[in-house]
Design a protein around this motif. Structure first.
Motif, short mmCIF file in Angstrom:
data_model
loop_
_atom_site.label_atom_id
_atom_site.label_comp_id
_atom_site.label_asym_id
_atom_site.label_seq_id
_atom_site.Cartn_x
_atom_site.Cartn_y
_atom_site.Cartn_z
N MET A 63 0.85 -1.18 0.00
CA MET A 63 0.00 0.00 0.00
C MET A 63 0.89 1.24 0.00
SD MET A 63 -3.00 0.79 2.68
CE MET A 63 -4.15 2.06 2.40
N LYS A 64 0.62 2.15 -0.89
CA LYS A 64 1.43 3.35 -1.03
C LYS A 64 1.04 4.39 0.03
CE LYS A 64 3.04 6.48 -4.55
NZ LYS A 64 2.95 6.88 -5.96
N ALA A 65 2.05 5.00 0.65
CA ALA A 65 1.80 6.01 1.68
C ALA A 65 1.24 7.28 1.04
CB ALA A 65 3.08 6.32 2.43
N LYS A 66 0.34 7.95 1.77
CA LYS A 66 -0.20 9.21 1.28
C LYS A 66 0.86 10.28 1.35
CE LYS A 66 -5.08 8.82 2.44
NZ LYS A 66 -6.19 9.42 3.20
N ARG A 67 0.85 11.15 0.39
CA ARG A 67 1.75 12.31 0.37
C ARG A 67 0.88 13.55 0.49
NH1 ARG A 67 7.00 10.74 0.45
NH2 ARG A 67 7.36 8.94 -0.86
N TYR A 68 1.22 14.40 1.44
CA TYR A 68 0.46 15.63 1.65
C TYR A 68 1.29 16.82 1.20
CZ TYR A 68 -2.48 12.64 4.52
OH TYR A 68 -3.31 11.63 4.96
N SER A 69 0.63 17.81 0.64
CA SER A 69 1.34 19.00 0.17
C SER A 69 1.84 19.81 1.37
CB SER A 69 0.42 19.88 -0.68
OG SER A 69 -0.59 20.47 0.13
N THR A 70 2.85 20.61 1.11
CA THR A 70 3.40 21.48 2.16
C THR A 70 2.33 22.43 2.65
OG1 THR A 70 5.57 21.31 1.13
CG2 THR A 70 5.24 23.13 2.67
N GLU A 71 1.50 22.92 1.75
CA GLU A 71 0.41 23.84 2.12
C GLU A 71 -0.57 23.17 3.07
OE1 GLU A 71 -3.17 25.36 -0.45
OE2 GLU A 71 -1.38 26.56 -0.92
N PHE A 72 -0.95 21.92 2.78
CA PHE A 72 -1.86 21.18 3.65
C PHE A 72 -1.24 20.98 5.03
CE2 PHE A 72 -3.34 17.11 5.40
CZ PHE A 72 -4.70 17.39 5.52
N LYS A 73 0.02 20.56 5.05
CA LYS A 73 0.70 20.34 6.33
C LYS A 73 0.75 21.63 7.14
CE LYS A 73 3.75 16.79 4.43
NZ LYS A 73 5.15 16.48 4.12
N SER A 74 1.05 22.73 6.47
CA SER A 74 1.13 24.02 7.16
C SER A 74 -0.22 24.42 7.74
CB SER A 74 1.61 25.11 6.21
OG SER A 74 2.93 24.87 5.82
N SER A 75 -1.29 24.15 6.99
CA SER A 75 -2.62 24.51 7.49
C SER A 75 -2.99 23.67 8.72
CB SER A 75 -3.68 24.36 6.40
OG SER A 75 -3.85 23.02 6.04
N ILE A 76 -2.60 22.41 8.73
CA ILE A 76 -2.88 21.55 9.90
C ILE A 76 -2.08 22.05 11.10
CG2 ILE A 76 -2.64 19.21 10.84
CD1 ILE A 76 -4.90 19.51 8.78
N VAL A 77 -0.82 22.40 10.91
CA VAL A 77 0.01 22.91 12.01
C VAL A 77 -0.58 24.22 12.53
CG1 VAL A 77 2.28 23.85 12.59
CG2 VAL A 77 2.10 21.74 11.25
N THR A 78 -1.03 25.09 11.63
CA THR A 78 -1.63 26.35 12.05
C THR A 78 -2.87 26.10 12.90
OG1 THR A 78 -0.80 27.48 10.08
CG2 THR A 78 -2.66 28.50 11.22
N LEU A 79 -3.72 25.19 12.46
CA LEU A 79 -4.92 24.86 13.24
C LEU A 79 -4.54 24.33 14.62
CD1 LEU A 79 -7.09 23.19 10.45
CD2 LEU A 79 -7.53 25.38 11.58
N TYR A 80 -3.53 23.49 14.66
CA TYR A 80 -3.07 22.93 15.94
C TYR A 80 -2.55 24.04 16.84
CZ TYR A 80 -0.51 20.19 19.36
OH TYR A 80 -0.04 19.67 20.54
N ASN A 81 -1.75 24.95 16.28
CA ASN A 81 -1.20 26.05 17.07
C ASN A 81 -2.27 27.03 17.54
OD1 ASN A 81 1.43 25.11 17.00
ND2 ASN A 81 1.92 26.23 15.13
N GLU A 82 -3.39 27.05 16.84
CA GLU A 82 -4.50 27.91 17.25
C GLU A 82 -5.36 27.27 18.33
OE1 GLU A 82 -6.49 28.76 13.58
OE2 GLU A 82 -5.05 30.32 13.03
#
Length: 80
Positions: free
Chosen positions: A1-20
């Motif tokens: 099974m191939k691992a999912k790859r997430y864009s840098t933009e998506f990762k940044s948005s998740i980190v921002t939400l977490y930091n908020e």
């Protein structure tokens, strides 16, 4: 099974939400992500407060390092 790859933009948005203030679990559930907590050297999970304290400490170390670099330059010029 191939691992999912997430864009840098998506990762940044998740980190921002977490930091908020969003919890890792709520983000994982909403975006179908695996929760991988940050752990310390013993493998124990690090709380948000501990993580924030570590970030402040790193910032302080960086500032002290810059001061020491400037002092080394000034002392080097003084000895000439």
């Amino acid at each position: 099974m191939k691992a999912k790859r997430y864009s840098t933009e998506f990762k940044s948005s998740i980190v921002t939400l977490y930091n908020e203030g969003r919890s890792a679990n709520s983000l994982a559930n909403e975006y179908h992500l695996a929760v991988q907590p940050v752990t310390d050297v013993t493998g124990k999970p690090v709380t948000r407060a501990q993580f924030n304290a570590m970030q402040k400490e790193v910032a302080r170390f960086k500032e002290e390092n810059e001061i020491l670099k400037i002092a080394a330059v000034l002392l080097g010029e003084h000895r000439k």
